[in-house]
Design an enzyme around this catalytic site. Sequence first.
Site, PDB file in Angstrom:
ATOM      1  N   GLY A   1     -43.668 -37.599 -49.072  1.00 30.71           N
ATOM      2  CA  GLY A   1     -42.228 -37.836 -49.100  1.00 30.71           C
ATOM      3  C   GLY A   1     -41.486 -36.514 -49.202  1.00 30.71           C
ATOM      4  N   SER A   2     -40.294 -36.567 -49.749  1.00 33.26           N
ATOM      5  CA  SER A   2     -39.446 -35.377 -49.780  1.00 33.26           C
ATOM      6  C   SER A   2     -39.905 -34.400 -50.853  1.00 33.26           C
ATOM      7  CB  SER A   2     -37.991 -35.762 -50.029  1.00 33.26           C
ATOM      8  OG  SER A   2     -37.784 -36.111 -51.382  1.00 33.26           O
ATOM      9  N   THR A   3     -39.618 -33.132 -50.610  1.00 32.24           N
ATOM     10  CA  THR A   3     -39.952 -32.084 -51.569  1.00 32.24           C
ATOM     11  C   THR A   3     -39.208 -32.285 -52.885  1.00 32.24           C
ATOM     12  OG1 THR A   3     -40.356 -30.537 -49.758  1.00 32.24           O
ATOM     13  CG2 THR A   3     -39.987 -29.587 -51.936  1.00 32.24           C
TER      14      THR A   3
ATOM     15  N   GLU B   1     -47.931 -34.295 -50.045  1.00 34.94           N
ATOM     16  CA  GLU B   1     -47.523 -33.683 -48.770  1.00 34.94           C
ATOM     17  C   GLU B   1     -46.046 -33.969 -48.641  1.00 34.94           C
ATOM     18  OE1 GLU B   1     -46.087 -33.615 -45.168  1.00 34.94           O
ATOM     19  OE2 GLU B   1     -47.468 -35.289 -44.897  1.00 34.94           O
TER      20      GLU B   1
ATOM     21  N   CYS C   1     -43.041 -35.283 -40.452  1.00 31.62           N
ATOM     22  CA  CYS C   1     -43.017 -34.086 -41.285  1.00 31.62           C
ATOM     23  C   CYS C   1     -43.482 -32.868 -40.498  1.00 31.62           C
ATOM     24  CB  CYS C   1     -43.881 -34.288 -42.522  1.00 31.62           C
ATOM     25  SG  CYS C   1     -45.477 -35.031 -42.187  1.00 31.62           S
TER      26      CYS C   1
END
Length: 573
Positions: free
Chosen positions: A297-299, A325, A359
């Site tokens: 998912g998102s950072t 990731e 991504c």
Amino acid sequence: MSAPTVSSPSAPAASAGTHPAPQSAPTSGGLSGFNGTRQVPVPVNEPVRSYAPGSPERASLKQSLATMAAETLEIPIVIGGEHIHTGNMGHSVMPHDHSHVLANYHKATTDHVHQAIAAAASAQREWANWAWEDRAAVFLRAAELLTTSWRDRLNAATMLNQSKTSFQAEIDAACELIDFWRFNAAFAQELYAEQPLSDHTMWNQLDYRALEGFVYAITPFNFTSIAGNLPTAPALMGNTVLWKPASSAMLSGWYLMQLLEEAGLPPGVINFLPGDPVAISEVALGHRDLAGVHFTGSTGVFNSMWQTIGGNMSGYRSYPRIVGETGGKDFIVAHASADPQALAVAMVRGAFEFQGQKCSAASRVYVPQSLWSTVRERVVGMMDTIRMGDPTDFRNFMGAVIDEKAFRRITGYIEGARANDEIVHGGGSDSSKGWFVEPTLIRTEDPSSRLLCEEIFGPVLSAFVYPDSQWDEILKTVDTTSPYALTGAVFARDRRAVRQAMLALRNSAGNFYVNDKPTGAVVGQQPFGGARGSGTNDKAGSKLNLVRWVSARNIKETFNPPHSYEYPFMAEE
């Protein structure tokens, strides 16, 4: 909210090509009544079907699409094999026709998270002590079911719920997930076979134990294969899992859960928890039995989870394994010797397939001045021919972005570029029926522009044109512009330029491509993951990932132990 009700899961419908479920192994470790070293089938990457006009797979998939589009499913919570209905509902829609509801799903409460943790603990007492081959058999059977009787269902769910074309669904929901399940079994076999040295006096052994506690798997909307792999990779190694699927990909997530049940996965090994990610995570991340997190998912979300875990360290039974990731700002850098046609195709496919919602999607490109005019003309020519719309019309190359939030974020970047940069082509959008954003090529003259630094996660490719003589300098720019390091590509026919890029960009991408687009990693061929702000680089689709889901115990057995405490050096002269 109505009072929760519990119903028993209905048995999945029998379908052609399925096989009997494997018999349960004894609750004690090892193989009862079986002598021999078993070998899993040698994995081979699943062939990608073309869905070309007139092909039988095209006709079969279209039939499934029509049938499933006409249905509105009700998706329960699944805890310990029980299907739970809360009455607090969410809705799963088609991104390309957002008024069309595909499914209504029941949302889990915090009480359900506690129930799922208890169910996982109960299931692990048996599951972790199965012979590993019997755990592998469940996922090998799931792979075969997906290869055959479940292929159309999962592909169609991915097309309808995530607005993927037939090809994008095929390489994701079918082929990659089949590969994950088959190759992971082989990687597990390799790992378990790695044992320490012994001699005639002793026998040294490594016991690859499951982690002590549960694994929390949080999966994204954009890849059905990731939604299938994140909970099952830890489960293969004996762990039990709480699975929080993405709310915007609930239909394909539900079909995955049903597929695993049909493959013989015991109740409680994977617990399916739709609902509010904040509320679910608050309980899961704060529980003393949290053994690991498997996340894509998102950072920002991953950083927040890591911070929460760090703040709770004194309350855990053991140190949780954190595998993630996250974001990317994936690049293509072209040398003056690059093949302009190959570069142009990589830009279009790398940036615009699945609406740029990968991504690994190409999001920034650096082109030498001598090639820009030619490359620009060819890219724009291809963009002019791209069809966008309902993915059930197989002529379309693109569908819609996943939801209104994504639509507003992506169009916000485009509108910002109108004032400060050059919209080379595209830039249009329409959310009246579906969340459609045209493929967009932007040129910026600022190498530190947010268009070249920030993750957009949409069909937007930003270009920077540099003087041919500044090859060394542009490599430094590529390396330092973005905080991410997921994927990247170099295009050059000059081998010296390739070597320079491979060295200068060594830490800029966990998956690096030479004369190819920076997307399309294949299990067993290109283990996937990045570092820096892109994650922990634990390489899904390789043995490296499975290592994170075991805790090794060394056992030394001495055959003839000493009977005196004295050593030879202690004797008199």
